[in-house]
Design an enzyme around this catalytic site. Sequence first.
Site, mmCIF file in Angstrom:
data_model
loop_
_atom_site.group_PDB
_atom_site.id
_atom_site.type_symbol
_atom_site.label_atom_id
_atom_site.label_comp_id
_atom_site.label_asym_id
_atom_site.label_seq_id
_atom_site.Cartn_x
_atom_site.Cartn_y
_atom_site.Cartn_z
ATOM 1 N N ASP A 106 4.808 13.946 15.415
ATOM 2 C CA ASP A 106 4.797 13.845 13.957
ATOM 3 C C ASP A 106 3.374 13.982 13.438
ATOM 4 O O ASP A 106 2.974 13.278 12.516
ATOM 5 C CB ASP A 106 5.406 12.515 13.516
ATOM 6 C CG ASP A 106 5.796 12.535 12.040
ATOM 7 O OD1 ASP A 106 5.770 13.622 11.433
ATOM 8 O OD2 ASP A 106 6.107 11.466 11.491
ATOM 9 N N PHE A 135 10.959 3.576 7.131
ATOM 10 C CA PHE A 135 10.964 2.461 8.078
ATOM 11 C C PHE A 135 10.783 1.124 7.389
ATOM 12 O O PHE A 135 11.206 0.090 7.895
ATOM 13 C CB PHE A 135 9.826 2.647 9.088
ATOM 14 C CG PHE A 135 8.472 2.662 8.440
ATOM 15 C CD1 PHE A 135 7.779 1.493 8.238
ATOM 16 C CD2 PHE A 135 7.906 3.847 8.026
ATOM 17 C CE1 PHE A 135 6.543 1.501 7.630
ATOM 18 C CE2 PHE A 135 6.677 3.865 7.422
ATOM 19 C CZ PHE A 135 5.984 2.683 7.224
ATOM 20 N N GLY A 136 10.128 1.080 6.236
ATOM 21 C CA GLY A 136 9.792 -0.171 5.584
ATOM 22 C C GLY A 136 8.596 0.033 4.682
ATOM 23 O O GLY A 136 8.572 0.947 3.864
ATOM 24 N N LYS A 159 2.239 -3.347 8.915
ATOM 25 C CA LYS A 159 3.410 -2.488 8.821
ATOM 26 C C LYS A 159 4.645 -3.369 8.999
ATOM 27 O O LYS A 159 4.853 -3.947 10.074
ATOM 28 C CB LYS A 159 3.335 -1.416 9.904
ATOM 29 C CG LYS A 159 4.350 -0.311 9.765
ATOM 30 C CD LYS A 159 4.057 0.800 10.764
ATOM 31 C CE LYS A 159 5.009 1.970 10.643
ATOM 32 N NZ LYS A 159 4.693 3.045 11.592
ATOM 33 N N LEU A 178 0.816 -1.210 0.000
ATOM 34 C CA LEU A 178 0.000 0.000 0.000
ATOM 35 C C LEU A 178 0.852 1.263 0.000
ATOM 36 O O LEU A 178 0.419 2.307 -0.478
ATOM 37 C CB LEU A 178 -0.933 0.008 1.220
ATOM 38 C CG LEU A 178 -1.941 -1.145 1.315
ATOM 39 C CD1 LEU A 178 -2.696 -1.064 2.623
ATOM 40 C CD2 LEU A 178 -2.900 -1.106 0.148
#
Length: 886
Positions: free
Chosen positions: A629, A503-504, A524, A498
């Site tokens: 954030d 981070f990945g 995630k 997606l």
Amino acid sequence: MKLLVWVVVFLVPIVAGIRSDGVLFTKHPVNQTVSQGNAVRLGCAFQGVMEPDIVWMKDGEKLYSTDQMFITLGDQHWETFHSVKSVQQQDAGQYWCEVEFHDLTFSSERAWIMVEGVPHFVQEPQDVATLPNVPFNLTCAAVGPPEPVELLWWLGGVQKGEPRPSPSVLLVQGVTSSIKFYCEAKNTRGISVSRTGTIHIKVLPSAPVGLQVLRILDNNVTLSWKPGFTGYSELSHCIVQVSRRSTRRWDHPEQKVLVPPYIRVLSSLRSYSNYSVRVSCVNEVGASPFSPWLNFQTPESVPMVAPRNLTFNLSEQQLFLSWAKLQDDELQGKLLAYRVQWTLGGEAQEPLLFKENSAQLSGAGRFLNASFQVSACTTVGCGPWTPPVQVLPASVQVQVQRSHMWVGLLLGLLVATVVGLLFAMLAHRRGKETQFGSAFKAPGPERLVSFTAAQSFSRNGAELQEATLDSLGINDDLKNKLQDVLISERLITLGHVLGKGEFGSVREAYLKMEDSSVQKVAVKVLKSDITSSGDIEQCLKEAAYMKDFHHPNVIQLIGVSLHRRPGQRLPIPMVVLPFMKHGDLHTFLLLSRLGEQPFDLSLQCLIQFMLDISRGMEYLSSRNIIHRDLAARNCMLNEDMTVCVADFGLSKKIYSGDYYRQGSVSKLPVKWIALESLSDNVFTTQSDVWAYGVTMWEIMTRGQTPYPGVENSEIYEYLIKGERLKKPPDCRDNIYEIMHSCWSPVPKCRPSFQHLVSQLEALWLSLSPSTPLKEPLLYINLEEEKKEPCNEGRGATSALGLEEAAVATSSCWSVPWQRLGEEEEEEDWLMVGSAAAMAIGGDYRYIIGPCGGTEQENEEVEVAGRRRDTLQEEMRDDDDDVIINV
């Protein structure tokens, strides 16, 4: 040589300004005890600095006072004084002076100012809420000087015991009614009296107030309410009762809601149904009375079933169709029409609309071998179709029924034969079961045993064992928090990616539940090239934060899984989250403005987005979580368009104080960071409020990049000059005032998230809902039309009235196949406006009319329906999310 000269020139002023041993204090402040109202003066002297920056400190905070003096004693020798002309009790404390030079701070010794006078309370009695006859303690403390200080308790106007040394704890054996209390503090200078406290008896709470429907979306209804009097006890939960009025009974299912927040989403309600709801809240004493019933109606939907019992009667002159009416529960809305679709010779004909559950069509010969289907339609759309019914003469129908009977009989015999063969094969293969498999005895004199292995094993490729939290090397506290949310990797099936980030990646996935059902989720996944436990621990800390979140506007953790990799010591952590159908808010806003098919977002919708985020952040701040954030890209939109705050990779939990200081170099989103965070690396809830203001600006500009034209490296200088984000076009002044208040240079002057929620709720309620106008369903008055002949070009008369522009065409509607001279008229016809035609779908060029005529006199009316394509692809523009090292 030039370089050496430059170094000498540069270093001489520094060497001249500070001695090798740094600042040398030649005088320190000393302890002083003074009577209240007298003057006091503290002194501090030092040498070794050319142009010092001197400040006085009291109890760890800088003093900003005009009663300070600086004197030059000699070359690089300075003296400073701090004076208090009339000492009061609040002036007592610890003092020292600090010298700041070349980013270094030098502190003097510390001294105390002690104020003599009547005792000063350092802990006053607080109000108490208790159950009847339950023992509890009261605490009071006061100090001098002078010492000692004795305390005397008064309870309900009666002295309790003798004076006691401070501090004092009074044990109260229990009370049965509300009473007042206070304590007296005494020393040689006099007596002080504390505040008067109240002992409250805990009682049942009162009924909740302000129960209202915040929004209705499809079959999901969001309720909110406010607690009444809590009964001097914290509310643990509220009970929501929902009732739907049916023909048989009232249903009262109860739902338990943990509070705060005082909000509940009712899902899976029936469409176009009347509901009633009421709420009761519970404290440790018991449940409050219920609030008054609140009534509401869910919106319409398409019918859930097709009409039943579609039959026909064919005569020489006409075809008569009939079917059963749908019940209200099956309609899920107000019946607009029954739609009749028919095919002839394999070609679909124009659909017909009827108000009643029957249709009488002239020209029977035209319908031989035609196939008919019926569906019910509401203003939202049409439901499923009935099975097709073919129009045949009576003799043919009997033959078809007989042929159907023979076909059914043959199929039954075939199925019975196949089943018999299967049972015979199973009976033949039955043998003696062993712990290794099945043993079969072959026919014949020779004994032969064959085995079917129960499980096969391979020595070459050993199956990977399930990864556990113990194999990660993370701390025990984090391991214990995640133990009960660990999900086996075998239950997760990963799908397409997606989105990707530093981070990945985030991937679509399917999770098999305990009841064998499958839930669509988002996973995630950390980068596959991780090599340290520290990277894994940082990823799992985010999951640990989310584990305890329970709020409709904060994304909640489903679980954590570990992907075992062949040949690798550490598994890859996977954080399982709810699947958010509409993606992140930033992409959604960009699509509304820059997508292939842009769409409008009403001001009320944009404020609802802001309100959802503020509620989520209010919840996080109440749990001492600093997000750090917050931005539109880190807010997700679920299926009912509710915004959830997400992405807690940079979040921190505050265990003491109200700030977090960034201690190491991190990548942070500069354009969303508060002024004090850019300068001092200090993050607070107030810095989250700053980021929330920038997020409001993103929403109002439909996803624009903040500070257009300003580079990241220039942001700090831009803000320190007092510049802020400009007011977006078409932004109301009161909305810009709210977001601008979030950017105050003084953090404590910014509004709290609780205050922001109140402001946005009031703003949202002040806006009238923008409901799209729909054209009304127009029913023609047949009796009036029968009185007048149908003249070409003359407008039809409507019972509800028609606009002149809408009836410019002829009102003489006729069936294209109606035979010449036929006098029978169709009574159950209707004409729909364009909005209704869009809801039902299709191009209705022929609608049954009341006027007969020849085929040459028939007129065609086209109702054009536009349909909006659904956005299927998500777009992500990472260029707007620029981060730099801070």
